[in-house]
Scaffold this active site. Structure first.
Site, PDB file in Angstrom:
ATOM      1  CB  ALA A 134      24.975  62.253  12.312  1.00  0.00           C
ATOM      2  NE  ARG A 135      24.132  63.645  18.284  1.00  0.00           N
ATOM      3  CZ  ARG A 135      24.731  64.797  18.009  1.00  0.00           C
ATOM      4  NH1 ARG A 135      25.961  64.815  17.547  1.00  0.00           N
ATOM      5  NH2 ARG A 135      24.107  65.939  18.192  1.00  0.00           N
ATOM      6  CG  HIS A 163      30.512  69.147  20.907  1.00  0.00           C
ATOM      7  ND1 HIS A 163      31.363  68.092  20.714  1.00  0.00           N
ATOM      8  CD2 HIS A 163      29.499  68.990  20.025  1.00  0.00           C
ATOM      9  CE1 HIS A 163      30.879  67.317  19.749  1.00  0.00           C
ATOM     10  NE2 HIS A 163      29.757  67.846  19.320  1.00  0.00           N
TER      11      HIS A 163
END
Length: 169
Positions: free
Chosen positions: A11-12, A50
């Site tokens: 994640a990230r 996004h």
């Protein structure tokens, strides 16, 4: 048959940004294939973030499961992401791991028959904290097995580590 680039990581880790830059470098009009199902307001905000990252060059297609019903022949397609796509199968198959995996693999095989340049974003769930409950463990297994299936077919695989792409295949 699709040319497949898989971008995986935690994640990230920078997966989506890296994949987006790659797609923009390959096409003046890339396709963003969004697989998310909006479950709550927090997730809706993530989707909007996004969307704001992409400009007018992008053609956006939203498809929760049936990727193969769209014609992407001759296009550069960024699928973001496998994890959200699998979540939809897992949920719709009443959290039955084997049924969800079989359905996802069957749809994947139909999808990649198209002649496209496919960039796929996925998550490495198995590199984090061990899931605390049975359903989470089943989903981590589903994700891991599908990642292996896609990676075996991919022409190129990148692992994102702290925003740095590491080419592993």
């Amino acid at each position: 048959m699709a040319t497949i680039t898989l971008v995986t990581g935690g994640a990230r880790s920078g997966k989506s940004s890296f994949a987006q830059q790659m797609a923009e470098g390959k096409s003046e009009r890339p396709v963003y294939l969004a697989t998310a199902r909006i479950w709550d307001e927090d997730f809706a905000q993530r989707v909007r973030r996004h969307q704001a990252d992409r400009d007018q060059r992008w053609e956006n297609v939203e498809e929760e499961k049936q990727l193969s019903k769209h014609d992407f022949s001759g296009k550069v397609v960024l699928m973001d992401c496998v994890t959200l796509w699998l979540t939809n199968f897992f949920h719709d198959c009443s959290y039955q791991l084997d049924e969800a995996l079989e359905a996802a693999k069957a749809e994947w095989q139909q999808f990649i028959q198209q002649d496209m340049d496919l960039i796929v974003v996925t998550n490495e769930l198995g590199m984090g904290v061990h899931p605390e409950n049975e359903m989470a463990r089943k989903f981590a297994d589903l994700q891991g097995w599908m990642n292996q299936h896609i990676a075996a077919q991919a022409d190129t695989v990148y692992l994102m580590v702290s925003g740095i792409p590491v080419k592993i295949k």
